[in-house]
Each structure stands twice: as C-alpha cells, then as structure tokens.
Design an enzyme around this catalytic site. Structure first.
Site, short mmCIF file in Angstrom:
data_model
loop_
_atom_site.label_atom_id
_atom_site.label_comp_id
_atom_site.label_asym_id
_atom_site.label_seq_id
_atom_site.Cartn_x
_atom_site.Cartn_y
_atom_site.Cartn_z
CB CYS A 274 -0.86 0.01 1.25
SG CYS A 274 -1.84 -1.48 1.43
NE ARG B 267 4.23 1.58 -1.38
CZ ARG B 267 5.31 0.82 -1.16
NH1 ARG B 267 6.37 0.96 -1.93
NH2 ARG B 267 5.34 -0.08 -0.21
CD1 TRP C 278 -2.15 -5.70 -3.22
CD2 TRP C 278 -2.80 -4.48 -4.97
NE1 TRP C 278 -2.29 -6.54 -4.28
CE2 TRP C 278 -2.67 -5.84 -5.38
CE3 TRP C 278 -3.19 -3.54 -5.91
CZ2 TRP C 278 -2.95 -6.27 -6.68
CZ3 TRP C 278 -3.45 -3.96 -7.21
CH2 TRP C 278 -3.33 -5.29 -7.58
CG ASN D 161 2.27 -1.72 3.16
OD1 ASN D 161 1.62 -2.67 2.70
ND2 ASN D 161 3.45 -1.37 2.70
N GLY D 162 0.78 -4.14 5.16
CA GLY D 162 1.34 -5.41 5.60
C GLY D 162 0.24 -6.39 6.01
CD GLU E 99 7.39 -17.19 -16.76
OE1 GLU E 99 6.49 -17.56 -17.54
OE2 GLU E 99 7.52 -16.02 -16.38
CE LYS F 246 8.14 -13.05 -17.12
NZ LYS F 246 7.00 -13.72 -17.69
CD GLU G 20 6.04 -11.87 -21.16
OE1 GLU G 20 4.90 -11.41 -21.37
OE2 GLU G 20 6.29 -12.51 -20.14
CG HIS H 256 11.19 -37.93 -28.90
ND1 HIS H 256 11.19 -39.27 -29.26
CD2 HIS H 256 11.47 -37.90 -27.57
CE1 HIS H 256 11.43 -40.01 -28.21
NE2 HIS H 256 11.61 -39.22 -27.16
CE LYS I 21 0.86 -7.49 -14.62
NZ LYS I 21 2.04 -8.40 -14.72
C1 AGP Z 1 3.16 -13.03 -18.24
O1 AGP Z 1 4.50 -12.50 -18.30
C2 AGP Z 1 2.30 -12.50 -19.35
N1 AGP Z 1 2.20 -11.10 -19.25
C3 AGP Z 1 0.99 -13.24 -19.56
O2 AGP Z 1 1.33 -14.50 -20.07
C4 AGP Z 1 0.08 -13.47 -18.31
O3 AGP Z 1 0.68 -14.39 -17.45
C5 AGP Z 1 -1.25 -14.07 -18.81
O4 AGP Z 1 -1.86 -13.12 -19.64
C6 AGP Z 1 -2.20 -14.44 -17.66
O5 AGP Z 1 -2.54 -13.29 -16.95
P1 AGP Z 1 -3.30 -13.48 -15.53
O6 AGP Z 1 -2.36 -14.21 -14.64
O7 AGP Z 1 -3.58 -12.08 -15.06
O8 AGP Z 1 -4.54 -14.28 -15.79
#
Ligand code: AGP
Length: 614
Positions: A2, A27, A75, A101-102, A484, A488, A491, A507, A609
């Site tokens: 927060c 925050r 938050w 906050n916490g 993952e 990274k 993206e 394979h 996001k």
């Molecule tokens: C993660 O780095 C990406 N931005 C994306 O794959 C994200 O994880 C995915 O869109 C799912 O989002 P969510 O966890 O908010 O559902």
C-alpha cells in the site's frame, strides 16, 4: 503493498497527503483515504477505487484546514476493496486514526479479544484491530508514541503502521516490521512515507528506519525507539533519484523492481497461513473439508505465465495429495468438451483476476457443477468473486506487463493448496507438512542469494545482444521453468525462444541445434532418482552439436561442470521447490537483454497486463 503518507508542519496537510498519495498510487489503488487533526477532533474521508474518488468526496464535503495528517492508498489483502475496508481506520471513540501496510498474522485472536470487551469492529481488515488497540492505550493516559510501542509488542507478522491522535496536534507516530517506511526530514516540518515518492518534492533528506522501530515526527524533529521504548537510530541518506526513479525504488524498470521484491512478496504470501496449532489455513476457503475430500480430480486452468505456475502445481499436488491433476490452457479448456462433475475441482490461476479466457473457463466449469478455487493477486477481481474459494497471493500490484513476483507468489499459493489438500485428505502427516512449510519459509533468503548474483547474469545477457534464437531445457518441475524462461524472452526481447522437456529433444527439436546456439538448462538437484543424470545426457546431446550451454545448477553440483559453458549456481532446495529459485536468473536475463536492446521492458509491444478479451 500500500501507499502511506504522514505529515506535520506548516503546510496544508491535506495537500501534502493527497499529492503524496497520487505519486504512490502504483503501490495500490483499491481505495484511498485521509485523516487530519483539527481542533481536537479527527476529520476523515475514504473511498473505494482510485484516488480521484477520494478527491471527489472531499470536494463535495471539504475537510477543515489542518497541518497534521495521514493518508493511504490500499492494495487489498484482508477484506474486499470497499469504503468500509478502506484506510484510515479509527479506534472505538474516533480519537485515533491509523493506516497500515502489511499483514498482521495474529489479528483474528486480537479481534476476538476486543469483541469480547464489547468493541465493535466494522471492517473485515486486520488494520482496524490495530486502531482499536492503539486507542485503548492512548485512552489509558500514555502518549501516542508509548501507545504505539505497546501495541507493536502485541502484533505478529509484517506491518507498517502510521497513526495520529486527535488530542495531540503535534505528532505523527509510525512503526515498522518487515514492511517499508521512510522519514522525510524538512525545516519545521517532517514527513512519513512507504517510499521516498511520498515526499520527494518537499525534501530529499531522508531517514530509513530499521526493523522493529517506532518513529515520532513533530515540526521540530524526529525521534526513533525500539518497540520496547529504548532509544534507536535510523539511517540518514540523501535522495538523489528523480520522481520516476523513486516510484521504481531506484530501478530503471518496474519489472526489475518487482524481480527484487520477490523475497518480500514470497514472505508476505506465506504470512498467516498457519494457526497457532500449526494447522494450515487459507484465505477464503468456502469449501468444506468433506467437499475437498470428495475431490477426485483437479483441473488447473490458466494462461501464459500463470499456466506455467499450474504446471508446477501439478507435480506438487500429485506428489503430496495423490489426486490426478490436469493442466489446461484457459483458451482451450471449454472447447474440448471437458469431463467435469461435482467431484472435480477446477483451480483458476490468474494474477489480474480478469483474464477473459480464464473467466469464461470457470463459468463453463460451474455450469458443469464443478467447484472452482481461484489463485489470484487482485482482491475483489472478477475471477475470485465468481469462485467458491480463493487463495490470494500477496505480491502487491504488479506493474510490469511481464509477470515475475506474480509468478513466484502463484507458486507459493499452489504449494499451499497442495499442502492444504494433503492436510484435509490425510495424505501427508502434520510433521511432513510442517517440514515443507519451513522449507518454503526459508525461500525468501534463497531468492535473495540468487538476486545477489544478478550482475553476472546481466553481463551474460548483454553478451547475447544480437543473438536471434534461444532454447530452454528442463525436466520435471524444471520443465515449466524452461517454458517460463522462454516466454520472458519472447515477450521482452521479441526473440525466438522455445522451452522443451529435455527428454523430448531427441524426438525432433534437436534438429534446431546448431553451432553457438545458446541453450539454457535448468538442472534438477542431484541425488533424486535419475532426473539429474538424464538432464546431463540431454545437455551432452546439444553440446555435441555445437550448442553453448548455460546451465543453472545447485551449489555443490560438480558433475555438471564439464558440460556447462556458463554455470549459474542455485541454492540447494528440494526438487519440487526449485522453480522458486531457478526462474529468477531467467527473469533477470530476459529483463537485462531487453533493456540492453532498448526495448520498453515494462510495456512490451503488442502486450497488455490483463487480457480481458478472448
Ligand atoms: C506473463 O508474463 C504474461 N504477461 C501473460 O502470459 C500473463 O501471465 C497471462 O496473460 C495471464 O494473466 P493473468 O495471470 O492475469 O490471468
């Protein structure tokens, strides 16, 4: 996480607080509130939603002039994001206002004791409990500083508290344990903030507080004590960041800041998960133990990074609970006519809680009478609201589009779910569950260890500017980590990067390997069946074809050395928990490479996001 502001001086406290909150909205933005001292009384406003809602409320019903006050942007952790749960919270008589906050781990016991003494608490928060306890102390005749010292000695968990007393127009008192708080030092005025962004436009002289300290600010000065009242000192420093850097805690990107917040985020996501008797407890488990015991299949649905968290969860749940687990992409789930019924538990993992693919998938599952449990970082978002049970992660707002602390805290929540199911179904003894919890509670320190090696990873990343293709290999719980790590890089650096199960290389994918191709390999811990040796075989296969092997392997693993062109050491942790440390170097690598390529790390091209369209 927060945003908190406190002020005492000659300026309009309302202006200082509101401006400070605006600069800290990143925050938390579930609600905002302010309290001021005026003529021996408190004047307070608070509203759910963004700061603008609070400003509108103040314009409709102005606050009196005041030179002392505090404010908060929330938050949500405990309690939905609404007006009642918004901070500040007041004591029983409205004499003391407090923001927090916490996470106060023992708030339920404290609340029960207050209610047994006829206190009426109107919110669902742990923070309101602290406000009542503080006012009880002040009403007993001690000043706000002593009151704060006494209350902090009763609290367990992680907290930053800031409070004012209507009958003391000269001081603002704060305390911190495992949660951020800094003092801004002015001339005839002083400030408090969750970070320097709260007061940077007024002063660059600051004081960082240490653990378990109480600070009192007045117009004339700042004094610091320990919780027991003994004198203490903070650390003076000069803030040379600009405002933008201040919001990122001095980092260049929110994503980098969030990578380095992971130890705290993991620790916060583990707080309050065990009762005094050591039993596991989850946030909002509206499913009975019997309903959970009746579960004979689990389907995890998620997208992107959250899907990879679900893949890790499969290993943990199947190992600890012996329940079959399927992991499904949200966007595919409902179109394959899945077999669901009342004994299927659908687990939806979503940082934002608004991903359309995942939301539509859980709606489909509920039409098939399945129970739905959400793992989510955003309190009050749509997916947890439409679920039967929720485990909230406590990562705080994740601003960077590329998920980092969101992912690690999802892993924590998945481990907690697996252990909780094992506890309910009796597939693991209490001492076994306790042992894993203790291993999880040691993880923040292990993640710190990995972060301490970040410079070497940055150097490695910069060496690869211009490289066009990368492979990532992993086995067992390291396989989702490889996926993952590849995501990274895709993206953030907009490069071709693919993750594979190392055993799958022969394979087909091994045809991709050519001279100099960087292959990042997540090496399982030694001494656990043949996983480690099989991984080394896969690494030998790619090396034999010219690959440059960048190996992530635990401390003490010497057998990997002949096969690693670059060796990144990981702390020794149990194989199921290795994703918590193995993914961090891959986050750092992708962040630095993208930054070195001149990309917008926080807002990569084409991405959002939260993907709220199918
Ligand atoms: C993660 O780095 C990406 N931005 C994306 O794959 C994200 O994880 C995915 O869109 C799912 O989002 P969510 O966890 O908010 O559902």
């Amino acid at each position: 996480m927060c945003g908190i502001v406190g002020y005492v001086g000659a300026r309009s406290a309302q202006d200082v607080v509101i401006d400070g909150l605006r600069r800290m909205e990143y925050r938390g933005y579930d609600s905002a509130g302010i309290a001021l001292v005026h003529d021996g009384r408190l004047a307070s406003r608070k509203r759910a939603g963004k700061l603008g809602n609070l400003e509108k409320a103040i314009s409709e019903e102005p606050l009196p002039a005041s030179e002392l006050g505090l404010g908060h942007t929330r938050w949500a952790t405990h309690g939905a994001p609404n007006d009642v749960n918004a901070h500040p919270h007041l004591g029983a008589t409205g004499r003391v206002a407090l923001v927090h906050n916490g996470i106060i781990e023992n708030f339920a016991d404290l609340r029960a004791r207050l209610e047994a003494d006829d206190h009426v608490l109107i919110s669902e928060t742990d923070s309101e409990v602290a406000a009542h306890l503080l006012e009880l102390q002040v009403e007993s005749g001690v000043d706000l500083t002593v009151a704060m010292q006494r209350v902090c000695q009763q609290l367990e968990g992680a907290f930053t508290l800031v409070a004012i007393d209507a009958q003391d127009p000269d001081r603002v008192v704060a305390a911190r344990r495992n949660s951020p708080l800094v003092v801004g030092i002015g001339e005839g005025e002083n400030f408090l903030g969750s970070d320097v962004a709260a007061f940077i436009e007024h002063t660059r002289e600051a004081l960082e507080l240490g653990q378990d300290q109480v600070v009192t600010i007045t117009r004339d000065g700042v004094s610091v004590t320990a919780f027991d009242g003994s004198p203490a000192e903070g650390r003076r420093f000069h803030v040379d960041w600009d405002l933008s850097a201040a919001e990122k805690d001095g980092h260049d990107w929110f994503m980098r800041k969030e990578i380095f917040e992971q130890p705290r985020a993991v620790a916060d996501s583990l707080l309050g998960r065990r009762t005094r008797s050591g039993q596991l407890q989850l946030d909002e488990m509206r499913l009975s133990d019997q309903e959970l015991r009746d579960i004979d299949k689990i389907i995890i649905i998620a997208a992107g990074t959250s899907f990879y968290a679900g893949m890790v969860a499969k290993y943990a749940i199947e190992h600890w609970c012996r329940i079959p687990v399927e992991v499904e992409l949200s966007s595919e789930f409902r179109y394959r006519d899945p077999i669901l019924d009342y004994s299927t538990l659908v687990v939806a993992i979503s940082q934002s809680g608004e991903t359309a693919d995942t939301l539509q998938a859980i709606r489909h599952a509920r039409t098939q009478r399945s129970k739905v449990l959400a793992i989510c970082n955003t309190n009050g978002s749509t997916i947890p609201r439409e679920s039967d049970a929720v485990i909230y992660t406590h990562a705080g707002p994740e601003i960077g589009v590329a998920s980092t602390k969101g992912f690690l805290t999802q892993l924590i929540a998945c481990y907690l779910l697996a252990l909780y199911l094992a506890q309910v179904k009796g597939t693991r003894y209490g001492d076994e569950i306790t042992q894993v919890m203790e291993q999880l509670e040691a993880m923040p320190a292990h993640i710190e260890t990995v972060l301490a090696g970040s410079e070497a990873i940055y150097d490695l990343a910069r060496e690869h500017v211009g490289t066009r293709s990368f492979l990532f290999l992993g086995r067992h719980a390291g396989y989702p980590v490889a996926l993952e790590g590849a995501l990274k890089l895709k993206e953030l650096a907009y490069l071709h990067a693919e993750g594979f199960a190392a055993g799958e290389l022969k394979h087909g994918p091994i045809a991709l390997v050519e001279d100099g191709l960087p292959v990042l390999c997540v090496v399982p811990p030694e001494g656990r069946d043949q996983l480690h040796d099989k991984m080394i075989s896969g690494i030998q296969e790619v090396r034999a074809r010219g690959a440059r092997t960048i190996c992530l392997a635990e401390e003490g693993d010497t057998s990997i050395e002949p096969y690693a062109d670059v060796l990144i050491r990981l702390p020794r942790v149990p194989v199921l928990l290795q994703p918590l440390v193995a993914v961090v170097p891959l986050q750092l690598f992708a962040c630095e490479l993208a930054s070195a390529m001149g990309h917008d790390v926080d807002q990569p091209r084409n991405l959002a996001k939260s993907v709220t369209v199918e």
